[in-house]
Enzyme design. Structure first.
Site, PDB file in Angstrom:
ATOM      1  N   ARG A  40     -23.822  49.253  22.650  1.00  0.00           N
ATOM      2  CA  ARG A  40     -24.404  49.847  23.718  1.00  0.00           C
ATOM      3  C   ARG A  40     -25.927  49.678  23.676  1.00  0.00           C
ATOM      4  O   ARG A  40     -26.490  49.194  24.936  1.00  0.00           O
ATOM      5  CB  ARG A  40     -24.140  51.284  23.720  1.00  0.00           C
ATOM      6  CG  ARG A  40     -23.780  52.072  25.270  1.00  0.00           C
ATOM      7  CD  ARG A  40     -23.182  53.372  25.304  1.00  0.00           C
ATOM      8  NE  ARG A  40     -22.839  53.460  26.592  1.00  0.00           N
ATOM      9  CZ  ARG A  40     -21.838  54.622  26.917  1.00  0.00           C
ATOM     10  NH1 ARG A  40     -21.768  55.524  26.095  1.00  0.00           N
ATOM     11  NH2 ARG A  40     -21.250  54.491  28.109  1.00  0.00           N
ATOM     12  N   ALA A 165     -24.415  62.413  40.127  1.00  0.00           N
ATOM     13  CA  ALA A 165     -23.304  61.859  40.146  1.00  0.00           C
ATOM     14  C   ALA A 165     -22.875  60.492  39.928  1.00  0.00           C
ATOM     15  O   ALA A 165     -24.102  59.769  40.454  1.00  0.00           O
ATOM     16  CB  ALA A 165     -22.638  62.500  41.768  1.00  0.00           C
ATOM     17  N   CYS A 277     -16.038  64.431  34.145  1.00  0.00           N
ATOM     18  CA  CYS A 277     -16.616  65.910  33.820  1.00  0.00           C
ATOM     19  C   CYS A 277     -15.816  67.100  34.677  1.00  0.00           C
ATOM     20  O   CYS A 277     -15.605  68.170  33.774  1.00  0.00           O
ATOM     21  CB  CYS A 277     -17.929  65.882  34.380  1.00  0.00           C
ATOM     22  SG  CYS A 277     -19.087  65.124  33.282  1.00  0.00           S
ATOM     23  N   PHE A 339     -13.064  55.440  39.035  1.00  0.00           N
ATOM     24  CA  PHE A 339     -12.755  56.994  39.582  1.00  0.00           C
ATOM     25  C   PHE A 339     -13.381  57.379  40.802  1.00  0.00           C
ATOM     26  O   PHE A 339     -13.043  58.085  41.630  1.00  0.00           O
ATOM     27  CB  PHE A 339     -13.039  57.771  38.405  1.00  0.00           C
ATOM     28  CG  PHE A 339     -14.681  58.594  38.496  1.00  0.00           C
ATOM     29  CD1 PHE A 339     -15.336  57.709  37.608  1.00  0.00           C
ATOM     30  CD2 PHE A 339     -14.950  59.661  39.155  1.00  0.00           C
ATOM     31  CE1 PHE A 339     -16.694  58.044  37.741  1.00  0.00           C
ATOM     32  CE2 PHE A 339     -16.318  60.003  39.061  1.00  0.00           C
ATOM     33  CZ  PHE A 339     -17.201  59.390  38.326  1.00  0.00           C
TER      34      PHE A 339
HETATM   35  N1  LIG Z   1     -21.186  61.022  33.250  1.00  0.00           N
HETATM   36  C1  LIG Z   1     -21.917  61.871  34.247  1.00  0.00           C
HETATM   37  O1  LIG Z   1     -22.199  61.662  35.334  1.00  0.00           O
HETATM   38  C2  LIG Z   1     -22.326  63.267  33.707  1.00  0.00           C
HETATM   39  C3  LIG Z   1     -22.266  63.778  32.372  1.00  0.00           C
HETATM   40  N2  LIG Z   1     -22.770  64.915  32.145  1.00  0.00           N
HETATM   41  C4  LIG Z   1     -22.940  65.387  30.807  1.00  0.00           C
HETATM   42  O2  LIG Z   1     -23.538  64.534  30.075  1.00  0.00           O
HETATM   43  C5  LIG Z   1     -23.154  64.589  28.683  1.00  0.00           C
HETATM   44  C6  LIG Z   1     -23.218  62.812  28.505  1.00  0.00           C
HETATM   45  O3  LIG Z   1     -22.264  62.324  29.264  1.00  0.00           O
HETATM   46  P1  LIG Z   1     -21.962  60.693  29.376  1.00  0.00           P
HETATM   47  O4  LIG Z   1     -23.395  60.104  29.397  1.00  0.00           O
HETATM   48  O5  LIG Z   1     -21.080  60.382  30.586  1.00  0.00           O
HETATM   49  O6  LIG Z   1     -21.511  60.364  28.079  1.00  0.00           O
HETATM   50  P2  LIG Z   1     -21.201  58.992  27.358  1.00  0.00           P
HETATM   51  O7  LIG Z   1     -20.177  59.022  26.486  1.00  0.00           O
HETATM   52  O8  LIG Z   1     -21.283  57.634  28.374  1.00  0.00           O
HETATM   53  O9  LIG Z   1     -22.586  58.745  26.356  1.00  0.00           O
HETATM   54  C7  LIG Z   1     -22.769  59.576  25.161  1.00  0.00           C
HETATM   55  C8  LIG Z   1     -23.348  58.918  24.122  1.00  0.00           C
HETATM   56  O10 LIG Z   1     -23.953  59.604  23.236  1.00  0.00           O
HETATM   57  C9  LIG Z   1     -23.728  58.817  21.836  1.00  0.00           C
HETATM   58  N3  LIG Z   1     -23.764  59.759  20.774  1.00  0.00           N
HETATM   59  C10 LIG Z   1     -22.730  60.546  20.332  1.00  0.00           C
HETATM   60  N4  LIG Z   1     -23.097  61.064  19.186  1.00  0.00           N
HETATM   61  C11 LIG Z   1     -24.556  60.636  19.025  1.00  0.00           C
HETATM   62  C12 LIG Z   1     -25.410  61.015  17.975  1.00  0.00           C
HETATM   63  N5  LIG Z   1     -25.347  61.952  17.198  1.00  0.00           N
HETATM   64  N6  LIG Z   1     -26.693  60.492  18.060  1.00  0.00           N
HETATM   65  C13 LIG Z   1     -26.866  59.273  19.117  1.00  0.00           C
HETATM   66  N7  LIG Z   1     -25.912  59.140  19.998  1.00  0.00           N
HETATM   67  C14 LIG Z   1     -24.870  59.747  20.032  1.00  0.00           C
HETATM   68  C15 LIG Z   1     -22.460  58.003  22.310  1.00  0.00           C
HETATM   69  O11 LIG Z   1     -22.206  56.942  21.360  1.00  0.00           O
HETATM   70  C16 LIG Z   1     -22.422  57.566  23.656  1.00  0.00           C
HETATM   71  O12 LIG Z   1     -23.049  56.400  23.733  1.00  0.00           O
HETATM   72  C17 LIG Z   1     -21.606  65.069  28.742  1.00  0.00           C
HETATM   73  O13 LIG Z   1     -21.896  66.607  27.943  1.00  0.00           O
HETATM   74  C18 LIG Z   1     -21.331  65.116  30.145  1.00  0.00           C
HETATM   75  O14 LIG Z   1     -20.700  66.358  30.449  1.00  0.00           O
HETATM   76  C19 LIG Z   1     -23.575  65.593  32.966  1.00  0.00           C
HETATM   77  C20 LIG Z   1     -23.709  65.375  34.399  1.00  0.00           C
HETATM   78  C21 LIG Z   1     -23.367  63.903  34.870  1.00  0.00           C
HETATM   79  O1  LIG Z   2     -21.224  66.813  35.667  1.00  0.00           O
HETATM   80  C1  LIG Z   2     -20.972  65.772  35.958  1.00  0.00           C
HETATM   81  O2  LIG Z   2     -20.294  64.749  35.327  1.00  0.00           O
HETATM   82  C2  LIG Z   2     -21.298  65.198  37.587  1.00  0.00           C
HETATM   83  O3  LIG Z   2     -19.914  65.357  38.135  1.00  0.00           O
HETATM   84  C3  LIG Z   2     -19.767  65.219  39.534  1.00  0.00           C
HETATM   85  O4  LIG Z   2     -20.141  63.764  39.522  1.00  0.00           O
HETATM   86  P1  LIG Z   2     -18.988  62.636  39.457  1.00  0.00           P
HETATM   87  O5  LIG Z   2     -18.041  63.081  38.753  1.00  0.00           O
HETATM   88  O6  LIG Z   2     -19.956  61.457  38.902  1.00  0.00           O
HETATM   89  O7  LIG Z   2     -18.821  62.079  40.814  1.00  0.00           O
HETATM   90  P2  LIG Z   2     -18.362  62.874  42.296  1.00  0.00           P
HETATM   91  O8  LIG Z   2     -18.950  62.106  43.217  1.00  0.00           O
HETATM   92  O9  LIG Z   2     -18.503  64.417  42.145  1.00  0.00           O
HETATM   93  O10 LIG Z   2     -16.778  62.497  42.441  1.00  0.00           O
HETATM   94  C4  LIG Z   2     -15.873  63.085  41.477  1.00  0.00           C
HETATM   95  C5  LIG Z   2     -14.281  63.015  41.904  1.00  0.00           C
HETATM   96  O11 LIG Z   2     -14.158  63.507  43.123  1.00  0.00           O
HETATM   97  C6  LIG Z   2     -13.751  62.777  44.097  1.00  0.00           C
HETATM   98  N1  LIG Z   2     -14.223  63.072  45.332  1.00  0.00           N
HETATM   99  C7  LIG Z   2     -15.325  63.496  45.734  1.00  0.00           C
HETATM  100  C8  LIG Z   2     -15.546  64.332  46.764  1.00  0.00           C
HETATM  101  C9  LIG Z   2     -14.618  64.536  47.704  1.00  0.00           C
HETATM  102  O12 LIG Z   2     -14.822  64.862  48.722  1.00  0.00           O
HETATM  103  N2  LIG Z   2     -13.331  63.949  47.462  1.00  0.00           N
HETATM  104  C10 LIG Z   2     -13.043  63.399  46.201  1.00  0.00           C
HETATM  105  O13 LIG Z   2     -11.828  62.999  45.973  1.00  0.00           O
HETATM  106  C11 LIG Z   2     -14.391  61.438  43.884  1.00  0.00           C
HETATM  107  O14 LIG Z   2     -13.725  60.258  44.551  1.00  0.00           O
HETATM  108  C12 LIG Z   2     -14.127  61.281  42.325  1.00  0.00           C
HETATM  109  O15 LIG Z   2     -12.939  60.937  41.919  1.00  0.00           O
HETATM  110  C13 LIG Z   2     -20.752  66.059  40.277  1.00  0.00           C
HETATM  111  O16 LIG Z   2     -20.747  65.658  41.636  1.00  0.00           O
HETATM  112  C14 LIG Z   2     -22.186  66.043  39.659  1.00  0.00           C
HETATM  113  O17 LIG Z   2     -22.866  66.827  40.268  1.00  0.00           O
HETATM  114  C15 LIG Z   2     -22.109  66.155  38.181  1.00  0.00           C
HETATM  115  O18 LIG Z   2     -23.473  66.154  37.493  1.00  0.00           O
END
Ligand SMILES: NC(=O)C1=CN([C@@H]2O[C@H](COP(=O)(O)OP(=O)(O)OC[C@H]3O[C@@H](n4cnc5c(N)ncnc54)[C@H](O)[C@@H]3O)[C@@H](O)[C@H]2O)C=CC1
Ligand SMILES: O=C(O)[C@H]1O[C@H](OP(=O)(O)OP(=O)(O)OC[C@H]2O[C@@H](n3ccc(=O)[nH]c3=O)[C@H](O)[C@@H]2O)[C@H](O)[C@@H](O)[C@@H]1O
Length: 470
Positions: A40, A165, A277, A339
């Protein structure tokens, strides 16, 4: 305290984009993003910006400007921790798949490991920022580990949940509705809050920066996701009623959405929400409610997930029943696997579950997604079957029912039906007349996103079934 050096543990979908934007907007701060995953980090350091590990519109431009200037990606976690004044924890917090709380609770082992590593390495006072989504009161756990396992230095723990998002991450970060910072109500807690406020104040106005106590901040993140997902499950629940009554779900959504108290966003009926999430955070919320003996509250929120599973199943079932009650040996073209559009992320994508149901009924699934690779699609199915305890032999044989194509026309050629699983804009621009000619008749379109022009497709000769369309 003026922050000069930031470290972020976790270079994923959150750590990568958020730190890139902080580095862009705060050129005087050095930002080290570190991860244990070497490939990564290699990808984040790729010369060719098309190969960054996260696809997000606008991200490459931000990385191009800041990387090597004050933004660095590395696997040297210890050095980055040591040098930092402020450490963000942005590691994954998946649903636990073992032991106590299996299938419901958040697995905090990665977060705990971060805390132990920070405690071991830190030689001076540091501010620790929870960026990952965590159960309410995790800051207490972190503080306990840091204080007991550390070298006697002082740690101030803040909660700063992320609301971006995927697909719109850069815009969401640059023009955030709000950032939320929770901290202790003590003098040192307030100072730590101010240090983080100062960072966001480089590009956001004071009105956009909310500060609360730690627990409100932690809980607000789970609550925001639960409310957002609840709207989708609510409209999806009604989509089933629309199909039974000839009401049109988009018209209903529009009619209610114009009421300013309801609002128009997040009312798009679909094949079901996916993403890493919503499901995990709601399960986490449900688990917390049960933990605190709030059974009715838990049941209330759990219904969002139950309905979402029903919606995915309902879509698959509609395909089977429409195709004369069997899809065995039939070619079903999947447009989209991610997704949602504008991301290469497939975690919990509805496509995975719809494919599973159809494969179970004997279908051949032919997928085209503009951003998702064959390896990823097959790995998604393998993971699902693995979790179900299927033998390697069974998995290998089922994988033979899934085909991934580089061109949409290859997926569509001689298909019995098309299912739209992701709302990629390009699907709307396809030459549907030519596609119709190439498909078996009757040619079915199951639009799981209601993005195609159903009237036009019907005119061409397609049998069109949308979501919530009577
Ligand atoms: N994906 C999203 O759009 C959002 C995610 N979140 C939250 O943010 C957090 C991270 O989500 P993502 O970025 O999607 O996960 P991700 O799985 O894409 O990234 C997490 C990274 O952390 C690394 N990691 C794990 N343990 C580690 C350590 N001890 N030291 C250094 N690196 C380490 C992993 O190798 C991985 O690359 C989760 O709690 C998620 O719920 C919040 C808002 C939006
Ligand atoms: O905690 C998180 O990970 C994030 O989760 C969502 O963001 P995300 O999952 O990236 O994308 P969304 O746009 O929320 O869509 C989620 C899912 O709902 C679906 N969706 C969204 C909106 C809608 O009206 N209908 C619907 O089916 C999308 O297609 C998708 O599959 C939230 O929107 C973010 O605010 C939050 O930070």
């Amino acid at each position: 305290m003026k922050i000069k050096n930031i470290c972020c543990l976790g270079a994923g979908y959150v750590g990568g984009p958020t730190m890139s934007v902080i580095a862009l907007k705060c050129p005087e701060i050095r930002v080290n993003v570190v991860d244990l995953n070497e490939s990564r980090i290699l990808a984040w350091n790729e010369e060719n910006l098309d190969k960054l590990p996260v696809y997000e519109p606008g991200l490459a431009e931000v990385v191009k400007e800041a990387r090597g200037r004050n933004l660095f990606f590395s696997t040297d976690v210890d050095s980055a921790i040591e040098a930092a004044d402020m450490i963000f924890i942005a590691v994954n917090t998946p649903t636990k798949n073992y032991g106590e709380g299996k299938g419901m609770a958040a697995d905090l082992k990665f977060v705990e490991l971060c805390a132990r590593q920070i405690a071991r390495i830190a030689k001076n006072d540091k501010i620790i920022v929870e960026k990952s989504t965590l159960p309410v009161r995790t800051a207490e756990t972190l503080q306990t580990i840091l204080d007991h396992a550390g070298n006697g230095v002082k740690f101030e723990v803040l909660s700063n949940p992320e609301f971006l998002a995927e697909g719109t991450a850069i815009n969401d970060l640059l023009n955030a509705d709000r950032v939320l910072i929770g901290g202790k109500q003590t003098e040192s807690g307030q100072k730590a809050i101010q240090s983080l406020v100062d960072i966001y104040a480089h590009w956001l106005s004071p009105k956009q920066i909310l500060t609360t106590n730690v627990w409100s901040s932690e809980l607000s993140k789970l609550t925001a996701n639960a409310f957002l997902a609840q709207r989708i499950s609510s409209i999806n629940a009604l989509s089933a009623l629309c199909e039974a009554t000839e009401a049109d779900v988009d018209e209903v959504a529009n009619a209610i959405g114009t009421d300013s108290r309801i609002g128009s966003k997040f009312l798009k009926a679909s094949v079901g929400f996916g993403g890493s999430c919503f499901q995990k955070d709601i399960l986490n919320l449900v688990y917390l409610c049960r933990y605190f003996n709030l059974q009715e509250v838990a049941n209330y929120w759990e219904q969002i997930i139950i309905l979402n599973d029903y919606q995915k199943y309902r879509f698959a079932k509609k395909i089977i029943t429409s195709l004369f009650n069997t899809v065995s040996g039939k070619k079903i073209a999947f447009l989209g696997w991610a997704f949602k559009k504008d991301t290469n992320d497939t975690r919990e994508s509805a496509a995975i579950y719809v494919a599973e149901h159809l494969i179970e009924d004997g279908a051949e699934i032919h997928v085209f997604d503009p951003k998702v690779s064959e390896g990823k699609i097959k790995a998604d199915m393998r993971d699902l079957w693995d979790l179900k305890g299927f033998t390697e032999q069974k998995i290998e044989s089922k994988l033979k029912q899934i085909f991934v194509h580089q061109l949409p026309i290859e997926a569509l050629d001689q298909a019995h039906a098309v299912a739209v699983l992701t709302e990629w804009d390009e699907f709307k621009t396809y030459d549907w007349n030519s596609i119709y000619i190439k498909m078996y008749k009757p040619a079915f379109v199951f639009d799981g996103r209601n993005i195609l022009d159903a009237a036009k497709l019907t005119e061409i000769g397609f049998q069109v079934k949308g979501i919530g369309k009577g």
